[in-house]
Design a protein around this motif. Structure first.
Motif, PDB file in Angstrom:
ATOM      1  N   ASN A  86      -0.019 -69.293 -60.836  1.00 30.83           N
ATOM      2  CA  ASN A  86       1.854 -69.594 -60.600  1.00 30.83           C
ATOM      3  C   ASN A  86       1.477 -70.172 -59.446  1.00 30.83           C
ATOM      4  O   ASN A  86       3.448 -70.820 -59.024  1.00 30.83           O
ATOM      5  N   TRP A  87       1.560 -69.740 -58.196  1.00 28.12           N
ATOM      6  CA  TRP A  87       2.349 -70.056 -56.565  1.00 28.12           C
ATOM      7  C   TRP A  87       1.108 -69.970 -56.260  1.00 28.12           C
ATOM      8  O   TRP A  87       0.013 -69.746 -56.021  1.00 28.12           O
ATOM      9  N   ALA A  88       1.100 -70.854 -54.957  1.00 24.50           N
ATOM     10  CA  ALA A  88      -0.327 -71.304 -53.893  1.00 24.50           C
ATOM     11  C   ALA A  88       0.296 -71.527 -52.528  1.00 24.50           C
ATOM     12  O   ALA A  88       1.867 -72.538 -52.573  1.00 24.50           O
ATOM     13  N   GLY A  89      -0.410 -71.555 -51.574  1.00 21.52           N
ATOM     14  CA  GLY A  89      -0.040 -72.657 -50.319  1.00 21.52           C
ATOM     15  C   GLY A  89      -1.291 -72.530 -49.496  1.00 21.52           C
ATOM     16  O   GLY A  89      -2.435 -71.620 -49.606  1.00 21.52           O
ATOM     17  N   ILE A  90      -1.305 -73.218 -48.377  1.00 23.98           N
ATOM     18  CA  ILE A  90      -2.417 -72.826 -47.282  1.00 23.98           C
ATOM     19  C   ILE A  90      -1.281 -73.006 -46.002  1.00 23.98           C
ATOM     20  O   ILE A  90      -0.683 -73.448 -45.930  1.00 23.98           O
ATOM     21  N   ALA A  91      -2.416 -73.369 -45.061  1.00 27.67           N
ATOM     22  CA  ALA A  91      -1.979 -72.991 -43.653  1.00 27.67           C
ATOM     23  C   ALA A  91      -1.849 -74.674 -43.212  1.00 27.67           C
ATOM     24  O   ALA A  91      -2.985 -74.997 -43.442  1.00 27.67           O
ATOM     25  N   ARG A  92      -1.366 -74.318 -41.803  1.00 26.92           N
ATOM     26  CA  ARG A  92      -0.784 -75.800 -41.936  1.00 26.92           C
ATOM     27  C   ARG A  92      -2.595 -76.372 -41.416  1.00 26.92           C
ATOM     28  O   ARG A  92      -2.722 -77.726 -41.473  1.00 26.92           O
ATOM     29  N   SER A  93      -3.764 -75.944 -40.170  1.00 24.24           N
ATOM     30  CA  SER A  93      -4.985 -75.864 -40.280  1.00 24.24           C
ATOM     31  C   SER A  93      -5.731 -75.988 -41.409  1.00 24.24           C
ATOM     32  O   SER A  93      -7.039 -76.305 -40.916  1.00 24.24           O
ATOM     33  N   GLY A  94      -5.846 -75.675 -42.142  1.00 26.72           N
ATOM     34  CA  GLY A  94      -5.966 -76.236 -43.646  1.00 26.72           C
ATOM     35  C   GLY A  94      -7.538 -75.386 -43.903  1.00 26.72           C
ATOM     36  O   GLY A  94      -7.778 -76.254 -44.425  1.00 26.72           O
ATOM     37  N   PRO A 141       5.206 -69.090 -66.548  1.00 25.04           N
ATOM     38  CA  PRO A 141       4.160 -69.983 -67.073  1.00 25.04           C
ATOM     39  C   PRO A 141       2.596 -69.980 -67.116  1.00 25.04           C
ATOM     40  O   PRO A 141       2.487 -69.069 -66.560  1.00 25.04           O
ATOM     41  N   GLY A 142       2.762 -70.060 -68.518  1.00 22.75           N
ATOM     42  CA  GLY A 142       0.990 -70.028 -68.644  1.00 22.75           C
ATOM     43  C   GLY A 142      -0.301 -70.758 -67.398  1.00 22.75           C
ATOM     44  O   GLY A 142       0.415 -71.774 -66.947  1.00 22.75           O
ATOM     45  N   PRO A 143      -1.544 -70.651 -68.230  1.00 20.89           N
ATOM     46  CA  PRO A 143      -2.960 -71.309 -67.857  1.00 20.89           C
ATOM     47  C   PRO A 143      -2.527 -72.399 -67.105  1.00 20.89           C
ATOM     48  O   PRO A 143      -3.483 -73.234 -66.149  1.00 20.89           O
ATOM     49  N   ASP A 144      -2.143 -73.342 -68.302  1.00 24.17           N
ATOM     50  CA  ASP A 144      -1.717 -75.027 -68.325  1.00 24.17           C
ATOM     51  C   ASP A 144      -0.233 -75.215 -67.319  1.00 24.17           C
ATOM     52  O   ASP A 144      -0.847 -76.929 -67.473  1.00 24.17           O
ATOM     53  N   SER A 145      -0.150 -74.683 -67.128  1.00 26.54           N
ATOM     54  CA  SER A 145       1.443 -75.036 -65.986  1.00 26.54           C
ATOM     55  C   SER A 145       0.752 -74.901 -64.469  1.00 26.54           C
ATOM     56  O   SER A 145      -0.470 -74.588 -63.881  1.00 26.54           O
ATOM     57  N   GLU A 146       0.953 -75.879 -63.765  1.00 27.74           N
ATOM     58  CA  GLU A 146       1.146 -76.736 -62.587  1.00 27.74           C
ATOM     59  C   GLU A 146       1.950 -75.246 -61.407  1.00 27.74           C
ATOM     60  O   GLU A 146       2.738 -74.787 -61.842  1.00 27.74           O
TER      61      GLU A 146
END
Length: 287
Positions: A86-94, A141-146
């Motif tokens: 439901n929530w995600a992120g990444i470092a600027r170094s990738g 939100p469920g599995p089909d959500s972004e």
């Protein structure tokens, strides 16, 4: 179970629509979840983890290889374990990132997971920490959500080592303040767009929701020093875990905190925090 597998697989196919930087981590999480339905929990966890990946189970940090059985036999009739981001992120170094989201067991919502991912030399992704909490997931939100994507940091420490040292200092200051007023201590470092998991409440998202969630925790905590974690190469994202003790209803309790810090122009901010209580002690055996 087949329907749940199809739903998760559909979510995996939708991953390219996400922001390009975070999409590979979300896709890895979704593929991990699909494997859990077709290979079983032990096999899927071992397949997608680094060998020394950390889990907190039975009241202590341990490695995935110590906890999961490589010879476990998949039982297709067992209650299905389904999870999705439901929530995600990444470092600027990738090369470092996270996802968190709802969990279902046998079709029933049972809380949230939180996973830290690291990119491998071959370009693939494996998780380095995985854990769950009883924060309510009925309304997410469920599995089909972004999933919502945490904006990538624009600043960072001079190196991963410097980032880790700075966060250890921030955690020491948080521990000192939490010993007298944990709510004020957390509010002083929580990012406005962060998330706070306080079971059995739903995740507190943003500053307006923090106060209610923090009021459900004890007034004070004794947070131990950082036991482990890691920093991104860009010095902007740091995850940590450590021991915690507190008192509730006159009973001494213990567990572990898990946190994610992001470097902002005004310094390090806590973007994710959860508490994993230790299992209650077994009752004494009858004479």
């Amino acid at each position: 179970m087949r329907l749940l597998s199809a739903v998760v697989a559909l979510g995996l196919m939708a991953a390219p629509a996400l922001a390009q930087d975070a999409a590979p981590i979300v896709a890895a999480e979704r593929a991990f979840a699909v494997d859990g339905l077709t290979m079983g929990v032990d096999a899927s966890f071992l397949k997608w983890a680094e060998p020394d990946a950390v889990m907190i189970a039975g009241g202590a940090p341990t490695t995935v290889t110590a906890l999961m059985d490589p010879n476990a036999v998949f039982d297709p009739e067992a209650a299905s374990l389904v999870w999705w981001p439901n929530w995600a992120g990444i470092a600027r170094s990738g090369e470092l990132g996270f996802t968190t989201g709802g969990v279902e067991v046998g079709g029933e919502r049972r809380g949230h997971y939180f996973t830290i991912w690291r990119r491998q030399p071959d370009g693939g992704w494996r998780w380095v920490y995985d854990g769950g909490t009883g924060a309510a997931s009925a309304g997410v939100p469920g599995p089909d959500s972004e999933p919502v994507i945490l904006p990538t940091a624009t600043t960072g420490a001079a190196s991963p080592e410097a980032a880790m040292a700075e966060v250890r200092a921030a955690e020491a200051a948080l521990a000192t303040a939490a010993a007298t007023d944990q709510a004020a201590a957390h509010l002083s470092v929580l990012a406005d767009d962060g998330r706070l998991y306080v079971a059995p409440l739903a995740p507190a998202i943003g500053r307006e929701a923090y106060a209610e969630a923090l009021a459900a925790w004890p007034a004070t905590f004794a947070f131990g020093p950082t036991l482990g974690g890691g920093a991104s190469e860009g010095g902007d994202l740091v995850w940590t875990y450590g021991a915690a003790t507190w008192t509730r209803e006159g009973q001494e309790r213990a567990g572990h905190y898990v946190r994610l810090w992001q470097h902002r122009p005004d310094g390090w901010r806590l973007v994710f925090a959860q508490l994993l209580p230790n299992p209650p002690p077994a009752p004494p055996a009858e004479a």
